[in-house]
Write a protein that holds these residues in place. Structure first.
Motif, PDB file in Angstrom:
ATOM      1  N   UNK A 167     -10.684   9.853  -0.341  1.00 34.64           N
ATOM      2  CA  UNK A 167     -10.796  10.582   0.933  1.00 34.64           C
ATOM      3  C   UNK A 167     -10.673   9.426   2.065  1.00 34.64           C
ATOM      4  N   UNK A 168      -9.597   9.395   2.581  1.00 34.21           N
ATOM      5  CA  UNK A 168      -9.148   8.202   3.451  1.00 34.21           C
ATOM      6  C   UNK A 168     -10.105   8.253   4.754  1.00 34.21           C
ATOM      7  N   UNK A 169     -10.589   9.319   5.029  1.00 30.69           N
ATOM      8  CA  UNK A 169     -11.762   9.369   5.966  1.00 30.69           C
ATOM      9  C   UNK A 169     -13.072   8.495   5.912  1.00 30.69           C
ATOM     10  N   UNK A 170     -13.294   8.199   4.460  1.00 32.41           N
ATOM     11  CA  UNK A 170     -14.512   7.314   4.213  1.00 32.41           C
ATOM     12  C   UNK A 170     -14.098   5.699   4.736  1.00 32.41           C
ATOM     13  N   UNK A 171     -12.802   5.454   4.794  1.00 31.07           N
ATOM     14  CA  UNK A 171     -12.502   4.193   5.684  1.00 31.07           C
ATOM     15  C   UNK A 171     -11.785   4.175   6.793  1.00 31.07           C
ATOM     16  N   UNK A 172     -12.008   5.287   7.451  1.00 32.52           N
ATOM     17  CA  UNK A 172     -11.347   5.762   8.917  1.00 32.52           C
ATOM     18  C   UNK A 172      -9.958   5.639   8.938  1.00 32.52           C
ATOM     19  N   UNK A 173      -9.290   6.135   7.987  1.00 33.36           N
ATOM     20  CA  UNK A 173      -7.769   6.430   8.042  1.00 33.36           C
ATOM     21  C   UNK A 173      -7.355   7.977   8.034  1.00 33.36           C
ATOM     22  N   UNK A 174      -6.238   8.082   9.116  1.00 32.40           N
ATOM     23  CA  UNK A 174      -5.766   9.597   8.972  1.00 32.40           C
ATOM     24  C   UNK A 174      -5.221   9.819   7.708  1.00 32.40           C
ATOM     25  N   UNK A 175      -4.665  11.203   7.493  1.00 33.45           N
ATOM     26  CA  UNK A 175      -4.202  11.516   6.197  1.00 33.45           C
ATOM     27  C   UNK A 175      -2.933  12.249   6.714  1.00 33.45           C
ATOM     28  N   UNK A 176      -1.720  12.150   5.965  1.00 27.60           N
ATOM     29  CA  UNK A 176      -0.586  12.819   6.057  1.00 27.60           C
ATOM     30  C   UNK A 176      -0.705  14.394   5.893  1.00 27.60           C
ATOM     31  N   UNK A 228       0.943  -1.282  -0.010  1.00 27.73           N
ATOM     32  CA  UNK A 228      -0.065   0.095  -0.175  1.00 27.73           C
ATOM     33  C   UNK A 228       0.963   1.316  -0.049  1.00 27.73           C
ATOM     34  N   UNK A 229       0.330   2.297  -0.514  1.00 30.57           N
ATOM     35  CA  UNK A 229       0.920   3.569  -0.410  1.00 30.57           C
ATOM     36  C   UNK A 229       0.109   4.704   0.051  1.00 30.57           C
ATOM     37  N   UNK A 230       0.547   5.547   0.935  1.00 31.03           N
ATOM     38  CA  UNK A 230      -0.341   6.570   1.204  1.00 31.03           C
ATOM     39  C   UNK A 230       0.677   8.135   1.169  1.00 31.03           C
ATOM     40  N   UNK A 231      -0.097   9.046   0.348  1.00 29.25           N
ATOM     41  CA  UNK A 231       0.819  10.167   0.074  1.00 29.25           C
ATOM     42  C   UNK A 231      -0.056  10.969  -0.918  1.00 29.25           C
ATOM     43  N   UNK A 232       0.489  12.163  -1.191  1.00 27.62           N
ATOM     44  CA  UNK A 232      -0.122  13.004  -2.309  1.00 27.62           C
ATOM     45  C   UNK A 232       0.514  12.832  -3.600  1.00 27.62           C
TER      46      UNK A 232
END
Length: 517
Positions: free
Chosen positions: A456-465, A438-442
């Motif tokens: 939109x990570x909030x839809x699956x209850x994940x925080x964002x950097x 997995x990757x997270x970032x912009x």
């Protein structure tokens, strides 16, 4: 078929002439002895495939001859034949690792069945298993297209694991390859299921499986309310098939009361899934409610340093602060031995929680160390290595002691892992997370067909950097490789065990409750 050589030892061997003629007509070569010493001398002089041994003989007894034969060549199967049904003789013979135990009078077909079972067993089992799977193959393929719910995916995955382990010892590797292709297709279908349903599981009244953050409340707390001392073991990174590999070892000490499954949250990575288990919160809730314990991917420092604090806080919220409980994390053999030595001091706890990190270390060692790459080159070897570890681990000693202390055992994990085979190209900036599944970032650039993209990570209850960060999760057996240095990534990480993405192996997790025997 090569000629099968039988040594038959009986002080009344002449009375067995009809049996011997029957076997010789079946193309077995039978050598006879009417006493133990002659039998031992013959055994030294020839290479026999199997020994039929009378237990009650004058001079050397059958058990004495058995001991001599096993000392000389332990791999040769010995079938004990006796008039006696006394329990101590059976126990001593079985303890000496006999291949079979027959009560006189025996008929020729009993002898033939014992020969088939002991000498032709692997071929017969292989042929029968292959035939059974060939019959099942079409049904599995048809049923795969009909799976619609998370409960059906759990059952379907268990079915695949059953056949994978059934086919483990067969000679026809083409069947194994066919099953592998079915697993790959199943993971493709499972990916679509998760892509279409996962976001809905975070709605308040959704029909959803037990997820990581609900696990403790929904599955562990009901056991705690039974007022029995509990040993709660979380083996990091344990797949369902690895559990099945050592199930029989646990069964020597505990009786399985309940086997169920839950789903790991995404990402199927330790800092998300295991923290969610102990906190009883989603990653987004952890970041908001307990920011002193939560770290995002790009933050410095360990990401799983506060599991004990998370658990204590969850117990408080659940109104269980009065429980006497202790938490231990085992990350090396030395820590495991130390806990074994002090284990009896835990007997008065209501809840003892142990996180055991071996399997996670094994999967990472396979990436880093050539010797582990050789030892765990595929799923079959990976299971075998896990079984070998468990049989010789301090964890098994803890489980044995827990059984003696009358503790209930709960065994589970935080997520599984998958052997990654194929790269998928991705581009990200310097703040993009490093995980291969997995990757997270912009400003992520990727192959749309290869990933589940959550804008939109909030839809699956994940925080964002940061405000524009998104997540991507790899499907099937893909791993995400940066375009820069792409060839290095591919050669280094292909055929390694990774987690964080979407697969049956990573997401469908065993949850097991046992009572002491």
């Amino acid at each position: 078929m090569n000629e099968i050589k039988i040594l038959w030892v009986d002080d009344e061997i002449d009375m067995l002439k009809p049996h011997i003629l029957f076997l010789e007509k079946k193309n077995y070569k039978v050598t006879t002895a009417n006493n133990g010493q002659d039998a031992i001398d013959m055994f030294d002089e020839d290479n026999f495939d199997i020994v039929f041994l009378d237990e009650n003989m004058p001079g050397l007894s059958g058990l004495e001859v058995l001991a001599e034969i096993k000392e000389k060549k332990a791999s040769v199967p010995v079938v004990m034949i006796t008039k006696s049904e006394e329990e101590y003789i059976m126990e001593e013979a079985i303890g000496s690792k006999i291949a079979d135990y027959l009560i006189k009078p025996v008929n020729p077909n009993q002898i033939l069945l014992s020969l088939k079972k002991n000498l032709d067993n692997s071929r017969l089992v292989s042929e029968k298993t292959t035939l059974d799977y060939q019959k099942e193959f079409r049904k599995i393929s048809m049923d795969m297209s009909m799976v619609r719910t998370y409960e059906e995916w759990v059952e379907f995955y268990r079915r695949l694991i059953f056949w994978e382990m059934e086919l483990e010892g067969i000679e026809d590797q083409s069947m194994v390859e066919i099953l592998e292709s079915q697993k790959l297709e199943a993971n493709s279908q499972f990916f679509k299921f998760i892509e279409n349903n996962y976001e809905d599981w975070f709605e308040p009244k959704a029909d959803k499986p037990v997820l990581s953050h609900n696990l403790f409340r929904e599955l562990v707390v009901p056991e705690l309310k039974k007022k029995e001392p509990i040993l709660f073991v979380v083996i990091d990174n344990l797949r369902y098939d690895q559990w099945k590999a050592f199930e029989s070892v646990v069964a020597n000490h505990y009786k399985l009361e309940k086997e169920s499954a839950y789903f790991s949250i995404l990402p199927t990575a330790t800092q998300y899934a295991r923290n969610a288990i102990f906190s009883g919160l989603t990653p987004l809730e952890m970041e908001k409610k307990l920011p002193q314990y939560w770290k995002n991917d790009v933050d410095e420092g360990g990401k799983n340093l506060y599991e004990a604090e998370f658990l204590t806080d969850q117990l408080r919220r659940l109104g269980l602060s009065n429980l006497k409980q202790e938490y231990y994390k085992i990350t090396n053999f030395r820590d495991g031995r130390k806990l074994v030595e002090n284990f009896r001091g835990l007997k008065d706890n209501d809840l003892t929680t142990i996180v055991y990190n071996f399997v996670d270390m094994l999967s990472h060692a396979k990436t880093e160390m050539d010797v582990v790459k050789e030892l765990a080159s595929n799923d079959k070897a990976y299971r075998s290595l896990t079984l070998s570890w468990f049989r010789n681990s301090p964890l098994l000693e803890m489980i044995q002691q827990a059984q003696q202390l009358g503790m209930k055992l709960i065994l589970t994990t935080d997520h599984g892992t998958i052997n990654v085979k194929n790269p998928s190209k991705v581009i990200g900036d310097r703040n993009t997370s490093l995980n291969l599944r997995y990757k997270t970032g912009r400003s992520l650039t990727f192959e749309d067909r290869d990933v589940y993209h959550v804008k939109d990570p909030k839809t699956i209850q994940l925080p964002t950097i940061n405000m524009s960060s998104s997540y991507i999760f790899a499907k099937t057996d893909l791993f995400l490789a940066y375009v820069n240095n792409f060839n290095h990534y591919v050669s280094y990480y292909r055929n390694t065990y990774q987690h964080g993405g979407i697969s049956l192996e990573e997401m469908i997790i065993p949850f097991l409750v046992f009572n002491p025997k």
